[in-house]
Design a protein around this motif. Sequence first.
Motif, short mmCIF file in Angstrom:
data_model
loop_
_atom_site.label_atom_id
_atom_site.label_comp_id
_atom_site.label_asym_id
_atom_site.label_seq_id
_atom_site.Cartn_x
_atom_site.Cartn_y
_atom_site.Cartn_z
N GLY A 6 0.81 -1.21 0.00
CA GLY A 6 0.00 0.00 0.00
C GLY A 6 0.85 1.27 0.00
N LEU A 7 2.17 1.09 -0.06
CA LEU A 7 3.11 2.22 -0.07
C LEU A 7 3.61 2.46 -1.48
CD1 LEU A 7 5.22 1.13 3.03
CD2 LEU A 7 3.41 2.86 2.98
N LEU A 8 3.97 3.72 -1.76
CA LEU A 8 4.52 4.09 -3.06
C LEU A 8 5.93 4.64 -2.88
CD1 LEU A 8 1.46 6.07 -4.51
CD2 LEU A 8 2.06 3.66 -4.92
N ASP A 9 6.76 4.45 -3.92
CA ASP A 9 8.07 5.08 -3.87
C ASP A 9 7.95 6.51 -4.40
OD1 ASP A 9 8.21 4.98 -6.70
OD2 ASP A 9 10.10 3.89 -6.73
N LYS A 10 9.04 7.22 -4.47
CA LYS A 10 8.99 8.63 -4.87
C LYS A 10 8.58 8.83 -6.33
CE LYS A 10 13.93 9.27 -5.81
NZ LYS A 10 15.12 10.01 -5.34
N ASN A 11 8.58 7.75 -7.12
CA ASN A 11 8.14 7.82 -8.52
C ASN A 11 6.71 7.35 -8.70
OD1 ASN A 11 10.74 8.70 -9.53
ND2 ASN A 11 11.45 6.64 -9.08
N GLY A 12 6.02 7.08 -7.59
CA GLY A 12 4.63 6.64 -7.65
C GLY A 12 4.47 5.16 -7.94
N ILE A 13 5.55 4.39 -7.85
CA ILE A 13 5.50 2.94 -8.10
C ILE A 13 5.19 2.23 -6.79
CG2 ILE A 13 6.82 0.94 -8.87
CD1 ILE A 13 8.50 2.95 -10.56
N GLU A 14 4.27 1.28 -6.85
CA GLU A 14 3.88 0.56 -5.65
C GLU A 14 5.01 -0.33 -5.15
OE1 GLU A 14 0.20 -1.92 -3.73
OE2 GLU A 14 0.37 -1.88 -5.91
N ILE A 15 5.25 -0.27 -3.86
CA ILE A 15 6.27 -1.09 -3.20
C ILE A 15 5.61 -2.38 -2.75
CG2 ILE A 15 7.84 -1.24 -1.23
CD1 ILE A 15 7.93 1.89 -1.32
N VAL A 16 6.28 -3.50 -3.02
CA VAL A 16 5.79 -4.80 -2.54
C VAL A 16 6.82 -5.40 -1.59
CG1 VAL A 16 4.35 -5.27 -4.56
CG2 VAL A 16 6.70 -6.10 -4.50
N GLU A 17 6.36 -6.31 -0.76
CA GLU A 17 7.24 -6.98 0.19
C GLU A 17 8.44 -7.59 -0.54
OE1 GLU A 17 6.59 -10.04 3.84
OE2 GLU A 17 5.60 -10.55 1.95
N ASN A 26 18.27 11.60 0.75
CA ASN A 26 17.42 12.09 1.83
C ASN A 26 18.25 12.53 3.02
OD1 ASN A 26 14.48 11.66 1.13
ND2 ASN A 26 15.32 9.63 0.67
N MET A 27 17.73 13.50 3.73
CA MET A 27 18.32 13.94 4.98
C MET A 27 17.17 14.15 5.96
SD MET A 27 20.96 17.01 5.76
CE MET A 27 19.95 18.34 6.36
N THR A 28 17.30 13.62 7.15
CA THR A 28 16.27 13.83 8.16
C THR A 28 16.77 14.81 9.19
OG1 THR A 28 17.00 12.02 9.58
CG2 THR A 28 15.42 11.47 7.87
N ASN A 77 13.60 4.97 13.30
CA ASN A 77 12.39 5.78 13.11
C ASN A 77 12.53 6.74 11.95
OD1 ASN A 77 10.85 4.64 15.16
ND2 ASN A 77 11.58 6.07 16.69
N HIS A 78 13.68 7.39 11.85
CA HIS A 78 13.90 8.34 10.76
C HIS A 78 13.94 7.62 9.41
CE1 HIS A 78 15.15 12.24 12.76
NE2 HIS A 78 14.83 11.44 13.77
N ALA A 79 14.66 6.51 9.33
CA ALA A 79 14.77 5.77 8.07
C ALA A 79 13.42 5.22 7.63
CB ALA A 79 15.79 4.64 8.22
N VAL A 80 12.67 4.61 8.54
CA VAL A 80 11.38 4.01 8.19
C VAL A 80 10.37 5.10 7.83
CG1 VAL A 80 9.47 2.60 9.06
CG2 VAL A 80 11.83 1.90 9.46
N SER A 81 10.48 6.28 8.44
CA SER A 81 9.54 7.36 8.08
C SER A 81 9.69 7.73 6.61
CB SER A 81 9.75 8.58 8.97
OG SER A 81 10.94 9.27 8.63
N LEU A 83 10.28 5.65 4.20
CA LEU A 83 9.51 4.62 3.49
C LEU A 83 8.03 4.99 3.45
CD1 LEU A 83 9.16 1.72 2.26
CD2 LEU A 83 8.95 0.91 4.62
N HIS A 84 7.50 5.43 4.56
CA HIS A 84 6.07 5.73 4.67
C HIS A 84 5.70 7.09 4.09
CE1 HIS A 84 4.69 2.22 6.96
NE2 HIS A 84 5.96 2.17 7.35
N ASN A 85 6.68 7.93 3.80
CA ASN A 85 6.41 9.26 3.25
C ASN A 85 6.78 9.40 1.78
OD1 ASN A 85 5.38 10.32 5.66
ND2 ASN A 85 7.45 10.66 6.44
N GLU A 86 6.86 8.26 1.07
CA GLU A 86 7.14 8.23 -0.37
C GLU A 86 8.45 8.94 -0.72
OE1 GLU A 86 3.71 9.47 -2.65
OE2 GLU A 86 2.37 8.27 -1.42
#
Length: 93
Positions: A6-17, A26-28, A77-81, A83-86
């Motif tokens: 149900g997650l998308l990458d930054k190009n709008g492609i669906e991520i699968v397990e 990226n920088m957090t 937490n920063h790395a996984v965020s 993933l969830h924020n495309e």
Amino acid sequence: MTKKTGLLDKNGIEIVEGDKVSLAGNMTTDDSLGFLPNGWSFDDKDVYEVFFDESVQNWSLRLGIVLDNNYNIKYANHAVSLLHNERVEIVET
């Protein structure tokens, strides 16, 4: 059988397990010490597999770290965020 996340990458492609995603570019930020920047910068070496983490009942990244101290927990937490924020990019399926 791979599962849809149900997650998308930054190009709008669906991520699968099982997909491997890159956090490069990226920088957090984290102001818990009272000043910025105080976070993490990610580069081409930061490629991780997506999996469902039963312990938190959510999609996560196989970071290869033990969550045994505040630093590692905050890093995860920063790395996984990202993933969830495309903010990741699929580099291997």
